[in-house]
Write a protein that holds these residues in place. Structure first.
Motif, short mmCIF file in Angstrom:
data_model
loop_
_atom_site.label_atom_id
_atom_site.label_comp_id
_atom_site.label_asym_id
_atom_site.label_seq_id
_atom_site.Cartn_x
_atom_site.Cartn_y
_atom_site.Cartn_z
N ASP A 46 14.07 -4.36 4.94
CA ASP A 46 12.88 -4.75 5.70
C ASP A 46 11.60 -4.33 4.98
O ASP A 46 10.77 -3.58 5.52
N PRO A 47 11.38 -4.81 3.74
CA PRO A 47 10.19 -4.40 2.98
C PRO A 47 8.91 -5.00 3.57
O PRO A 47 8.94 -6.03 4.24
N ASP A 48 7.80 -4.33 3.29
CA ASP A 48 6.49 -4.88 3.67
C ASP A 48 6.03 -5.94 2.68
O ASP A 48 5.30 -6.87 3.05
N LEU A 49 6.42 -5.77 1.43
CA LEU A 49 5.95 -6.64 0.35
C LEU A 49 7.09 -6.93 -0.61
O LEU A 49 7.85 -6.03 -0.98
N TYR A 74 4.59 -11.84 0.57
CA TYR A 74 5.17 -12.29 -0.70
C TYR A 74 4.06 -12.44 -1.74
O TYR A 74 3.03 -13.04 -1.47
N ILE A 75 4.30 -11.86 -2.90
CA ILE A 75 3.48 -12.14 -4.08
C ILE A 75 4.42 -12.79 -5.10
O ILE A 75 5.40 -12.19 -5.52
N PHE A 76 4.13 -14.03 -5.45
CA PHE A 76 4.97 -14.74 -6.41
C PHE A 76 4.58 -14.34 -7.82
O PHE A 76 3.40 -14.18 -8.12
N ALA A 77 5.58 -14.18 -8.67
CA ALA A 77 5.34 -13.85 -10.07
C ALA A 77 6.10 -14.86 -10.92
O ALA A 77 7.31 -15.04 -10.75
N ALA A 106 -3.32 -4.66 -9.59
CA ALA A 106 -4.12 -3.90 -8.63
C ALA A 106 -4.93 -4.84 -7.72
O ALA A 106 -5.07 -4.60 -6.52
N GLN A 107 -5.42 -5.93 -8.30
CA GLN A 107 -6.16 -6.92 -7.53
C GLN A 107 -5.26 -7.59 -6.49
O GLN A 107 -5.67 -7.80 -5.34
N ALA A 108 -4.04 -7.91 -6.89
CA ALA A 108 -3.10 -8.53 -5.96
C ALA A 108 -2.76 -7.59 -4.81
O ALA A 108 -2.69 -8.00 -3.65
N LEU A 109 -2.56 -6.32 -5.12
CA LEU A 109 -2.26 -5.34 -4.07
C LEU A 109 -3.43 -5.17 -3.12
O LEU A 109 -3.26 -4.98 -1.91
N HIS A 111 -5.45 -7.49 -2.27
CA HIS A 111 -5.41 -8.64 -1.38
C HIS A 111 -4.45 -8.40 -0.23
O HIS A 111 -4.73 -8.76 0.92
N VAL A 112 -3.30 -7.79 -0.54
CA VAL A 112 -2.32 -7.51 0.51
C VAL A 112 -2.87 -6.49 1.49
O VAL A 112 -2.73 -6.63 2.70
N ARG A 113 -3.50 -5.44 0.97
CA ARG A 113 -4.03 -4.40 1.85
C ARG A 113 -5.17 -4.92 2.72
O ARG A 113 -5.38 -4.46 3.84
N ALA A 114 -5.91 -5.89 2.18
CA ALA A 114 -7.12 -6.35 2.87
C ALA A 114 -6.83 -7.28 4.04
O ALA A 114 -7.60 -7.33 4.99
N ARG A 115 -5.74 -8.00 3.97
CA ARG A 115 -5.48 -8.95 5.05
C ARG A 115 -3.99 -9.13 5.27
O ARG A 115 -3.21 -9.10 4.34
#
Length: 242
Positions: A46-49, A74-77, A106-109, A111-115
């Protein structure tokens, strides 16, 4: 933030783990080398990301999202920008185009933290990518903890059943939670034909067409199945059969 890393390349997983170690709020709960492992790990941990590669053996990144659901972020790579890059920019939390830097991660993370993402965002990525890609070569069907992979080429016909479709292939029948119209748009239009509001048939599975009454016909398949052909679809079916 509980993080799962999914990538079939060990070097890519190691590099991402190294970059993530610089972020104190990140806990890596697991790594997966293919899509099947990823679906199982998402259910278990049950991960958050989830950092998710797109091109992988067994299941690709889009199929993982379809089976695992949109509860995690989800962050696609990916190393390939043709995978619905515009769709990611509009709908996804973020994507990382390999090779990416520490700063880009760091920028992608951030984005996740912000919204918090909406489920529809990830679903939109999958839907738009499906439209951009080649026709489906396989259909995934989840049955409890099991996943069945049905090759599109093995399908005889598909029947609509409310919000589900029943897929007939190689003498077996599978139920999938999907609308017939949605699936129709993903199949190869050169191989499949809509013969009725409730039926899609593989052209090669049709043995012959029979008249049921003056204005009604049915398709008789090589398997022996008899399926109705609507009046509006009849000319198109006759044309497809030559």
């Amino acid at each position: 933030m509980r993080v799962l890393i999914v990538d079939d390349e060990q070097l890519a997983r190691m590099l991402l783990r190294e970059f993530l170690a610089e972020h104190a709020d990140i806990e890596i709960v697991g790594e997966c080398a293919n899509g099947f492992e990823a679906v199982k790990a998402i259910a278990e941990h049950d991960p958050d990301l989830v950092f998710l590669d797109i091109q992988m053996p067994k299941l690709d990144g889009f199929e993982v999202v379809e089976l695992a659901g949109s509860k995690p972020h989800y962050i696609f790579a990916t190393a390939y920008d043709q995978f619905a890059l515009r769709a990611f920019e509009v709908h996804a939390i973020d994507y990382l185009l390999k090779p990416f830097s520490r700063e880009r991660l760091a920028q992608a993370l951030a984005h996740v933290r912000a919204r918090a993402p909406q489920a529809a965002q990830v679903e939109a990525v999958v839907a738009e990518a499906a439209q951009r890609h080649a026709p489906l070569e396989r259909i995934l069907i989840r049955d409890g903890a099991r996943v069945h992979v049905v090759a599109a080429a093995s399908i005889d016909y598909i029947e609509a059943q409310d919000d589900y479709v029943q897929i007939a292939a190689e003498g077996k029948h599978w139920l999938k939670n999907q609308r017939l119209s949605e699936l129709e748009g993903q199949l190869d239009s050169a191989a499949f034909v809509r013969i009725h509001r409730s039926y899609i048939v593989k052209v090669g599975a049709i043995a012959r067409i029979e008249a049921v009454s003056k204005d009604n016909h049915c398709a008789v398949l090589h398997s022996g199945a008899r399926l109705p052909i609507s009046r509006g679809s009849y000319p198109k079916v006759r044309e497809r059969l030559g």
